[in-house]
Design an enzyme around this catalytic site. Structure first.
Site, PDB file in Angstrom:
ATOM      1  N   ASP A   1       0.814  -1.210   0.000  1.00 56.98           N
ATOM      2  CA  ASP A   1       0.000   0.000   0.000  1.00 56.98           C
ATOM      3  C   ASP A   1       0.851   1.266   0.000  1.00 56.98           C
ATOM      4  OD1 ASP A   1      -2.089  -1.843   0.309  1.00 56.98           O
ATOM      5  OD2 ASP A   1      -2.041  -1.661   2.483  1.00 56.98           O
TER       6      ASP A   1
ATOM      7  N   GLU B   1     -11.376   0.982  -3.580  1.00 54.51           N
ATOM      8  CA  GLU B   1     -10.732   1.438  -2.341  1.00 54.51           C
ATOM      9  C   GLU B   1      -9.535   2.310  -2.690  1.00 54.51           C
ATOM     10  OE1 GLU B   1      -8.130  -2.637  -1.635  1.00 54.51           O
ATOM     11  OE2 GLU B   1     -10.162  -2.506  -0.818  1.00 54.51           O
TER      12      GLU B   1
END
Length: 523
Positions: free
Chosen positions: A13, A183
């Site tokens: 991420d 997301e």
């Protein structure tokens, strides 16, 4: 030329930021503390672990595996650094119990403020600083009523005001595409448009980057007609898999670079976890973002005019436990500190106070570093004198509480002090039928990893003795990557025993790995 991945091993991420000539990348840490690791570079080629933002400001004990600290985002505005992140308490369907927080600091190295609670409607928050001075919080929206397993229903936005918090209406600006699982929102201003980058398709093989844009910050947003702009889904020719979760930075010479996560599976298993890579991107004539290579799959090599070409050097890590603990170490839901990993009691040694089992979500006294290589050797020298079978200490390969391989010293009622191995594979525990009787302390412990197998050895004299060779493909999956560490447990009496470690060494591709393992290199 920059060789990807720039951050090998568990570094998922990634969120990239430039302030002046300094580049920073923040990555998720999940249950590992210190949390929110920050890397720094001045040329995009050479990256160093600079600091960690989260220490004792948040309590992760009790959080399940693959929860805790998700998708931090760092930003900078008017002399202040901002960091927003999610602390996930539970992901049991149909709910996702999570809390989003904001921290600020005058410098990327701190001191960071106490986490300020924002909301709980979803995860992957990001903070956008608009040109007019207003700030906006974005996050994925989770709807438990949705029938599909993944219940993300798009991206919402709300204004954030200093000293007041979130104000005004909540606006859903994107409902996602049929790729679903929308997301990781990141908002950017470029020329006449606001551009929203999102991750879609899940973090597995379908992982993708989708872009949409609007002339007004709250929408309506139109989707790139050629989405996704990045994906390795169905592309066996891609050098990496699971590519997605992109964020952008503009360089000093006006190039655009996207950081993203990716995997390098061995026989389908991403043992190293999700790693960080960079890709150059460009704006096409219609104003849409594209990979510079004209494709939707990433490049292994990034061609940028940096000072020197980068070739991955062999990983060399050694901690002799002389004065302070190396910052490369992580604890499992616990920040390493003198209460359970002590350097002062016996100078020159690390003393691990025995905690709970490797399957505990609370006081797991495990000290570990990321596995960054497919071929490696890790070794330690330990002194431990258990007097009960419930007392253990040793060397471990650890993905999570349900997946590990543990070489440990313990006590047997008939044999005295012995060396044994245990294995937990997807929650199925096995006490392996291998056992070596030990002489007086100390004992050297070693694991040699070669792609999909690991060989565990020990010695108290000159010659190494192999105790067991085990397959390790099960040390993959979920959101993290495999770790290598040292630990101690006392299930008879908490903190009732301790183990002293003289050093820990990790190195890439040691020539002493036994050729008889006959492992074929892949990828």
């Amino acid at each position: 030329m920059i060789e990807n991945p720039i951050l090998p091993g568990f570094n998922p991420d990634p969120n990239i930021l430039r302030v002046g000539s300094d580049y920073y990348i923040a990555v998720s840490s999940f249950e590992w503390l210190p949390g929110i690791r920050i890397y720094h570079s001045n040329d995009l080629a050479n990256w160093q672990h600079l600091t960690d933002i989260l220490h004792d400001q948040i309590d992760l004990r009790g959080n399940p595996a693959d929860c805790s600290i998700w998708a931090p985002q760092i930003s900078y505005d008017n002399g202040t650094f901002y960091c927003v992140f999610t602390n996930v308490h539970n992901t049991t369907r149909p709910f996702k119990d999570c809390r989003n927080y904001l921290m600020t600091a005058p410098s990327i190295t701190g001191p960071w403020s106490k986490p300020k609670y924002l909301n709980s409607s979803g995860f992957d928050p990001s903070l956008f600083h608009d040109q007019d001075g207003r700030k906006w919080l974005l996050n994925a929206l989770w709807d438990y009523r949705k029938a599909t397993p993944n219940k993300s229903v798009g991206i919402v936005m709300q204004e954030y005001k200093e000293n007041e918090g979130l104000i005004g209406p909540i606006t859903q600006i994107f409902t996602g595409t049929e790729l679903a699982k929308t997301e990781a929102p990141h908002l950017y201003r470029h020329q006449d448009y606001y551009y929203l980058l999102t991750a879609e398709g899940g973090t597995g093989t379908g992982h993708s980057v989708t872009v949409c844009r609007s002339k007004g910050i709250t929408g309506p947003y139109e989707v790139d007609p050629n989405y996704p702009m990045m994906t390795a889904n169905g592309r066996s020719d891609s050098p990496f898999q699971c590519t997605g979760h992109g964020s952008l930075v503009q360089t000093e010479d006006n190039r655009w670079i996207m950081s993203y996560l990716m995997t390098r599976p061995v026989k389908g298993a991403a043992i190293l976890g999700r790693e960080t890579a960079l890709q150059e991107v460009v704006w096409d004539d219609a104003g849409w973002l594209r990979l510079k290579n004209g494709d939707t799959i990433a490049d292994r090599w990034l061609k940028l005019p940096v000072a020197n070409n980068t070739v991955k050097e062999a990983t060399q890590f050694i901690d002799s436990f002389d004065q302070k603990l190396d910052p490369e170490w992580n604890g499992r839901r616990l920040v390493p500190n003198e209460q359970w990993c002590c350097l002062s009691t016996r100078p020159g040694y690390l003393r691990l106070i025995a905690g709970e089992s490797l399957q505990s979500n609370f006081d797991n006294h495990l000290l570990a570093i990321r596995q960054k290589d497919f071929y490696l050797e890790a070794e330690t020298l330990m002194e431990y004198t258990p007097s009960h079978f419930n007392q253990m200490a040793g060397l471990v390969l650890f993905l999570n509480e349900q997946n590990y391989l543990y070489l440990f010293v313990t006590h047997d009622e008939n044999k005295g002090i012995v060396l044994r191995m245990m294995k937990c594979d997807t929650g199925q525990f096995t006490l392996l039928d291998v056992c070596a009787e030990l002489k007086d302390q100390p004992i050297h412990l070693k694991v040699a990893v070669a792609a999909d197998q690991a060989q565990f050895s020990w010695r108290q004299e000159e010659e190494w003795q192999v105790l067991s060779t085990q397959p390790i493909l099960f040390l993959s999956g979920g959101f993290t990557g495999n770790f290598i560490g040292i630990c101690a447990q006392d299930l008879n009496q908490f903190a009732g025993s301790y183990a002293d470690f003289a050093y820990f060494r990790y190195q890439t591709e040691s020539q002493s790995i036994d050729d008889s393992m006959n492992i074929k290199r892949e990828g």
